[in-house]
Design an enzyme around this catalytic site. Structure first.
Site, PDB file in Angstrom:
ATOM      1  N   GLY A 252       7.710  -3.807   0.850  1.00 39.24           N
ATOM      2  CA  GLY A 252       7.406  -4.979   0.436  1.00 39.24           C
ATOM      3  C   GLY A 252       7.283  -6.250   1.077  1.00 39.24           C
ATOM      4  O   GLY A 252       7.203  -7.582   0.520  1.00 39.24           O
TER       5      GLY A 252
ATOM      6  N   TRP B 205       5.966   3.567  -8.212  1.00 42.43           N
ATOM      7  CA  TRP B 205       5.747   2.559  -8.956  1.00 42.43           C
ATOM      8  C   TRP B 205       6.843   1.536  -9.331  1.00 42.43           C
ATOM      9  O   TRP B 205       6.867   0.646 -10.069  1.00 42.43           O
ATOM     10  CB  TRP B 205       5.218   2.863 -10.202  1.00 42.43           C
ATOM     11  CG  TRP B 205       3.619   3.073 -10.659  1.00 42.43           C
ATOM     12  CD1 TRP B 205       2.882   3.464  -9.443  1.00 42.43           C
ATOM     13  CD2 TRP B 205       2.816   3.076 -11.443  1.00 42.43           C
ATOM     14  NE1 TRP B 205       1.536   3.447  -9.702  1.00 42.43           N
ATOM     15  CE2 TRP B 205       1.390   3.447 -10.965  1.00 42.43           C
ATOM     16  CE3 TRP B 205       2.865   3.061 -13.155  1.00 42.43           C
ATOM     17  CZ2 TRP B 205       0.318   3.517 -11.683  1.00 42.43           C
ATOM     18  CZ3 TRP B 205       1.751   3.237 -13.517  1.00 42.43           C
ATOM     19  CH2 TRP B 205       0.494   3.488 -13.001  1.00 42.43           C
ATOM     20  N   LYS B 206       7.960   2.127  -8.606  1.00 39.19           N
ATOM     21  CA  LYS B 206       9.413   1.256  -9.007  1.00 39.19           C
ATOM     22  C   LYS B 206       9.697   1.118 -10.351  1.00 39.19           C
ATOM     23  O   LYS B 206       9.142   1.743 -11.249  1.00 39.19           O
ATOM     24  CB  LYS B 206       9.293   0.265  -7.928  1.00 39.19           C
ATOM     25  CG  LYS B 206       9.058   0.642  -6.792  1.00 39.19           C
ATOM     26  CD  LYS B 206       9.545  -0.401  -5.474  1.00 39.19           C
ATOM     27  CE  LYS B 206       9.010  -0.002  -4.130  1.00 39.19           C
ATOM     28  NZ  LYS B 206       9.362  -0.898  -2.946  1.00 39.19           N
TER      29      LYS B 206
ATOM     30  N   GLY C  10       4.098   1.663  -2.487  1.00 44.66           N
ATOM     31  CA  GLY C  10       4.684   0.815  -3.374  1.00 44.66           C
ATOM     32  C   GLY C  10       3.664   0.008  -4.073  1.00 44.66           C
ATOM     33  O   GLY C  10       2.822   0.482  -4.867  1.00 44.66           O
ATOM     34  N   GLY C  11       3.702  -1.379  -3.687  1.00 41.58           N
ATOM     35  CA  GLY C  11       3.011  -2.358  -4.543  1.00 41.58           C
ATOM     36  C   GLY C  11       1.370  -2.174  -4.515  1.00 41.58           C
ATOM     37  O   GLY C  11       0.934  -2.172  -5.726  1.00 41.58           O
TER      38      GLY C  11
HETATM   39  P1  PGA Z   1       5.712  -0.994  -0.519  1.00 39.67           P
HETATM   40  O1  PGA Z   1       6.914  -0.088  -0.983  1.00 39.67           O
HETATM   41  O2  PGA Z   1       4.465  -0.325  -0.240  1.00 39.67           O
HETATM   42  O3  PGA Z   1       5.513  -2.064  -1.558  1.00 39.67           O
HETATM   43  O4  PGA Z   1       6.143  -1.698   0.886  1.00 39.67           O
HETATM   44  C1  PGA Z   1       7.061   1.034  -0.164  1.00 39.67           C
HETATM   45  C2  PGA Z   1       8.134   1.807  -0.977  1.00 39.67           C
HETATM   46  O5  PGA Z   1       9.333   1.363  -1.074  1.00 39.67           O
HETATM   47  O6  PGA Z   1       8.055   3.094  -1.291  1.00 39.67           O
END
Ligand code: PGA
Length: 257
Positions: free
Chosen positions: A173, A12-13, A233-234
């Protein structure tokens, strides 16, 4: 041959407030009662781990942190330790993510020290590696990633549960992913290196692919050679986009875990 313990983990960052607990509950509700095709984890900001562990109690969804310091405690303002993550309810921790390597200058040896801390606290580390675009263009992708794998895993990983996430920096991303043969080549090389150094633990460790995994490409990516799951991530921020990625595993053979 041992089947790696598949893992689909959401990173989720720096996203998520208390209001996001509803998304975590919806993800847990979707995976609950299904055959265990893979372990599913959410790695929210540290501020949400404790509340999320209460919200998801009794569900199979695991929780992870996104970083820790090597020391168990001390005068390190603003940092958290592996023990603190475990105490808050985490079972896993992402370490050496490219955003931390880039923004905080994390080196392989620092990441290896953090991996040791994770083992000490009983957490399973997800160790991130991946080349930059210029390194790939220069034909150095394989060498860069294998050096990161070597340097970021301490010897004591032998006999332990850990995961490696291959995340090409240029794919994170960005809405682009490497080709399937490129992913397969990298994952196979990582597997060879892990097996040669750690034997059974190296053969069992899931090698996740990360970088722009989405409901649209998950089926293809997850069927790749030596792909033992995904670090997302996203698309992991909502049940609407994360659950179809987990579901994409349904077409594959059942996991050992
Ligand atoms: P992303 O990020 O799926 O948004 O590209 C992946 C990550 O940084 O773990």
């Amino acid at each position: 041959m041992l089947t790696p313990r598949r893992l689909i983990a959401g990173n989720w960052k720096m996203h998520g407030l208390a209001a996001s607990l509803g998304e975590a509950r919806a993800i847990a509700a979707a995976v609950q009662g299904r055959p265990p095709l893979a372990r599913v984890a959410i790695c929210p900001p540290a501020t949400l781990i404790h509340r999320m562990s209460a919200a998801l109690a009794g569900t199979p969804v695991l929780l992870g942190g996104q970083d820790c310091r090597p020391e168990p405690s001390g005068a390190f303002t603003g940092s958290i330790s592996a023990e603190m993550l475990a105490d808050a309810g985490a079972q896993l921790v992402i370490l050496g993510h490219s955003e931390r390597r880039r923004d905080f200058g994390e080196t392989d040896s620092l990441v290896a020290a953090k991996v040791s801390a994770a083992f000490r606290a009983g957490l399973e580390p997800i160790v991130c590696v991946g080349e930059r675009a210029d390194e790939r263009r220069a034909g150095r992708a394989l060498a860069v990633v294998l050096a990161q794998v070597r340097g970021s895993l301490p010897d004591e990983a032998d006999g332990r549960d850990f995961a490696v996430a291959y995340e090409p920096v240029w794919a994170i991303g960005a809405g682009v992913t490497p080709t399937l043969p490129e992913i397969g080549e990298m994952h196979s090389a990582i597997r060879e290196a892990l097996a040669a150094r750690f034997g059974e633990a190296g053969r069992r460790a899931p090698i996740l692919y990360g970088g722009s995994v989405s409901p649209a490409n998950a089926g293809e990516v997850l069927a790749g050679r030596e792909v033992g799951g995904a670090l997302v991530g996203g698309a992991s921020l909502t049940a609407r986009t994360f659950v179809p990625i987990i579901d994409a595993l349904a077409v594959l053979r059942p996991s050992a875990s």
